[in-house]
Scaffold this motif. Structure first.
Motif, PDB file in Angstrom:
ATOM      1  N   ARG A 189      24.784 -17.210   9.076  1.00  0.00           N
ATOM      2  CA  ARG A 189      24.494 -16.323   7.942  1.00  0.00           C
ATOM      3  C   ARG A 189      24.450 -14.861   8.380  1.00  0.00           C
ATOM      4  N   ARG A 190      23.902 -14.613   9.562  1.00  0.00           N
ATOM      5  CA  ARG A 190      23.810 -13.231  10.049  1.00  0.00           C
ATOM      6  C   ARG A 190      25.204 -12.649  10.267  1.00  0.00           C
ATOM      7  N   ILE A 191      26.113 -13.450  10.813  1.00  0.00           N
ATOM      8  CA  ILE A 191      27.471 -12.971  11.036  1.00  0.00           C
ATOM      9  C   ILE A 191      28.202 -12.819   9.708  1.00  0.00           C
ATOM     10  N   LEU A 192      27.990 -13.759   8.799  1.00  0.00           N
ATOM     11  CA  LEU A 192      28.621 -13.657   7.481  1.00  0.00           C
ATOM     12  C   LEU A 192      28.192 -12.387   6.755  1.00  0.00           C
ATOM     13  N   ALA A 193      26.963 -11.957   6.987  1.00  0.00           N
ATOM     14  CA  ALA A 193      26.460 -10.755   6.317  1.00  0.00           C
ATOM     15  C   ALA A 193      27.181  -9.495   6.780  1.00  0.00           C
ATOM     16  N   VAL A 194      27.686  -9.495   8.025  1.00  0.00           N
ATOM     17  CA  VAL A 194      28.368  -8.297   8.535  1.00  0.00           C
ATOM     18  C   VAL A 194      29.881  -8.455   8.540  1.00  0.00           C
ATOM     19  N   ASP A 195      30.342  -9.696   8.426  1.00  0.00           N
ATOM     20  CA  ASP A 195      31.786  -9.955   8.403  1.00  0.00           C
ATOM     21  C   ASP A 195      32.073 -10.996   7.331  1.00  0.00           C
ATOM     22  N   GLY A 196      32.423 -10.522   6.162  1.00  0.00           N
ATOM     23  CA  GLY A 196      32.641 -11.414   5.035  1.00  0.00           C
ATOM     24  C   GLY A 196      33.896 -12.249   5.127  1.00  0.00           C
ATOM     25  N   THR A 197      34.674 -12.082   6.220  1.00  0.00           N
ATOM     26  CA  THR A 197      35.920 -12.845   6.369  1.00  0.00           C
ATOM     27  C   THR A 197      35.727 -14.152   7.123  1.00  0.00           C
ATOM     28  N   VAL A 198      34.531 -14.425   7.665  1.00  0.00           N
ATOM     29  CA  VAL A 198      34.411 -15.527   8.636  1.00  0.00           C
ATOM     30  C   VAL A 198      34.643 -16.903   8.007  1.00  0.00           C
ATOM     31  N   VAL A 199      34.163 -17.116   6.784  1.00  0.00           N
ATOM     32  CA  VAL A 199      34.392 -18.420   6.150  1.00  0.00           C
ATOM     33  C   VAL A 199      35.881 -18.605   5.877  1.00  0.00           C
ATOM     34  N   ARG A 200      36.512 -17.561   5.342  1.00  0.00           N
ATOM     35  CA  ARG A 200      37.948 -17.617   5.104  1.00  0.00           C
ATOM     36  C   ARG A 200      38.704 -17.836   6.419  1.00  0.00           C
ATOM     37  N   GLY A 201      38.218 -17.179   7.475  1.00  0.00           N
ATOM     38  CA  GLY A 201      38.860 -17.325   8.771  1.00  0.00           C
ATOM     39  C   GLY A 201      38.710 -18.720   9.345  1.00  0.00           C
ATOM     40  N   ALA A 202      37.528 -19.323   9.215  1.00  0.00           N
ATOM     41  CA  ALA A 202      37.310 -20.681   9.724  1.00  0.00           C
ATOM     42  C   ALA A 202      38.238 -21.665   9.029  1.00  0.00           C
ATOM     43  N   ARG A 203      38.355 -21.521   7.733  1.00  0.00           N
ATOM     44  CA  ARG A 203      39.233 -22.427   6.983  1.00  0.00           C
ATOM     45  C   ARG A 203      40.708 -22.172   7.307  1.00  0.00           C
ATOM     46  N   ALA A 204      41.063 -20.900   7.502  1.00  0.00           N
ATOM     47  CA  ALA A 204      42.438 -20.574   7.862  1.00  0.00           C
ATOM     48  C   ALA A 204      42.788 -21.154   9.231  1.00  0.00           C
ATOM     49  N   ASN A 205      41.822 -21.135  10.147  1.00  0.00           N
ATOM     50  CA  ASN A 205      42.023 -21.722  11.466  1.00  0.00           C
ATOM     51  C   ASN A 205      42.326 -23.209  11.364  1.00  0.00           C
ATOM     52  N   ARG A 206      41.574 -23.919  10.519  1.00  0.00           N
ATOM     53  CA  ARG A 206      41.804 -25.356  10.358  1.00  0.00           C
ATOM     54  C   ARG A 206      43.207 -25.621   9.818  1.00  0.00           C
ATOM     55  N   ARG A 207      43.613 -24.846   8.838  1.00  0.00           N
ATOM     56  CA  ARG A 207      44.943 -25.070   8.265  1.00  0.00           C
ATOM     57  C   ARG A 207      46.042 -24.731   9.280  1.00  0.00           C
ATOM     58  N   PHE A 208      45.808 -23.689  10.087  1.00  0.00           N
ATOM     59  CA  PHE A 208      46.775 -23.371  11.137  1.00  0.00           C
ATOM     60  C   PHE A 208      46.909 -24.549  12.100  1.00  0.00           C
ATOM     61  N   MET A 209      45.781 -25.136  12.494  1.00  0.00           N
ATOM     62  CA  MET A 209      45.835 -26.286  13.389  1.00  0.00           C
ATOM     63  C   MET A 209      46.678 -27.401  12.786  1.00  0.00           C
ATOM     64  N   HIS A 210      46.478 -27.666  11.498  1.00  0.00           N
ATOM     65  CA  HIS A 210      47.265 -28.710  10.834  1.00  0.00           C
ATOM     66  C   HIS A 210      48.765 -28.399  10.919  1.00  0.00           C
ATOM     67  N   ARG A 211      49.141 -27.158  10.594  1.00  0.00           N
ATOM     68  CA  ARG A 211      50.560 -26.790  10.573  1.00  0.00           C
ATOM     69  C   ARG A 211      51.160 -26.824  11.979  1.00  0.00           C
ATOM     70  N   ALA A 212      50.385 -26.318  12.956  1.00  0.00           N
ATOM     71  CA  ALA A 212      50.896 -26.263  14.326  1.00  0.00           C
ATOM     72  C   ALA A 212      51.079 -27.670  14.895  1.00  0.00           C
ATOM     73  N   VAL A 213      50.103 -28.529  14.679  1.00  0.00           N
ATOM     74  CA  VAL A 213      50.192 -29.895  15.197  1.00  0.00           C
ATOM     75  C   VAL A 213      51.349 -30.635  14.535  1.00  0.00           C
TER      76      VAL A 213
END
Length: 272
Positions: free
Chosen positions: A41-65
């Motif tokens: 939560r503390r990181i999300l408060a200063v960087d509003g992209t982290v949830v979007r980034g975590a989900r984007a990372n998962r989708r990248f893994m799917h595409r790369a694999v």
């Protein structure tokens, strides 16, 4: 899923956040502790992209694999796998080729517990988990070799992991570490990486990195040039090193790009 290392008792440190559990909170998971949620939560408060980034990372893994599996690779080593979130890497790989063999590795005991309960592969293939730290290359590869044939191509995946490792030769030596992993793999192997960067949102990433460090978790965002160093001597697959949502995007990724930046670079390369 079996493994002799899983028989040993493990202790979960609930007083200190762990990146795998912080990441789990961002993904909407329940397998984390108050100390992990507090940092998330503390990181999300200063960087509003982290949830979007975590989900984007998962989708990248799917595409790369999927890309690597469609190219013929049938062995996968995923280091820093985190708490299982469906679809996981083995489901993607074995969805393309049921005979694929997958080894997950992580150093968080709670990941071990959930992996033992949840990671089930196809009858034709193999899905295993080893409890080991990425820095302990010999132990990790030794255990992985009980399932994988390291004389044949392997896809080595370190998604959202390298930014927790420093480049000090007397410390983690992340560049040397990655070179040694790649050197241990057969020609035709692939390297799948993503990494947080300060290039696209420097102020927010600086604050997020400070929050990580204050919690006792090292954090090392890297520039495009610094991230690209990981692929030296390898053949980058198109489109090369690029922000994570732009790597061979599918419709959902295009939609996410319209929501705003994701300060994460990604790339996939082949060992010639």
């Amino acid at each position: 899923m079996t493994g002799s290392e899983s028989a040993a008792p493990v202790r979960v440190d609930t007083n200190r956040p762990h990146p795998a559990r912080v990441y789990d909170w961002w993904l909407g998971g329940k397998d984390n502790y108050p100390v992990d949620e507090e940092l998330a939560r503390r990181i999300l408060a200063v960087d509003g992209t982290v949830v979007r980034g975590a989900r984007a990372n998962r989708r990248f893994m799917h595409r790369a694999v999927r890309t690597v599996a469609e190219a013929g690779v049938r062995q996968f080593l995923d280091i820093g796998t985190g708490i299982p979130t469906e679809p996981n890497l083995h489901q993607v790989a074995q969805g393309v080729a049921p005979e694929s063999r997958v080894v997950y590795a992580d150093n968080d005991p709670i990941v071990l517990r959930h992996a033992e309960a949840l990671l089930r592969g196809t009858p034709e293939g193999s899905t295993q988990y080893v409890h080991a730290d990425v820095r302990d290359l010999d132990t990790l590869l030794g255990r992985a070799a009980e399932t994988l044939d390291l004389g044949r191509p392997v896809a080595l995946s370190l998604v959202a992991l390298t930014h927790y490792l420093d480049e000090d030769p007397a410390g983690d030596d992340v560049y040397g570490l990655l070179r040694n992993y790649v050197a241990a793999l057969a020609p035709g192997s692939h390297l799948i990486l993503s990494q947080v960067t300060p290039d696209l949102n420097p102020e927010a990433i600086a604050k997020a990195a400070d929050s990580f460090r204050q919690s006792g978790t090292p954090f090392h965002p890297r520039s495009l040039a610094e991230f690209s160093r990981f692929f030296e001597g390898l053949e980058l697959l198109g489109p090369g090193v690029i922000p994570v949502s732009g790597w061979r995007p599918e419709p959902e990724d295009v939609a996410v790009q319209a929501e705003g930046i994701v300060p994460v670079y990604a790339g996939v390369a082949r060992k010639p």
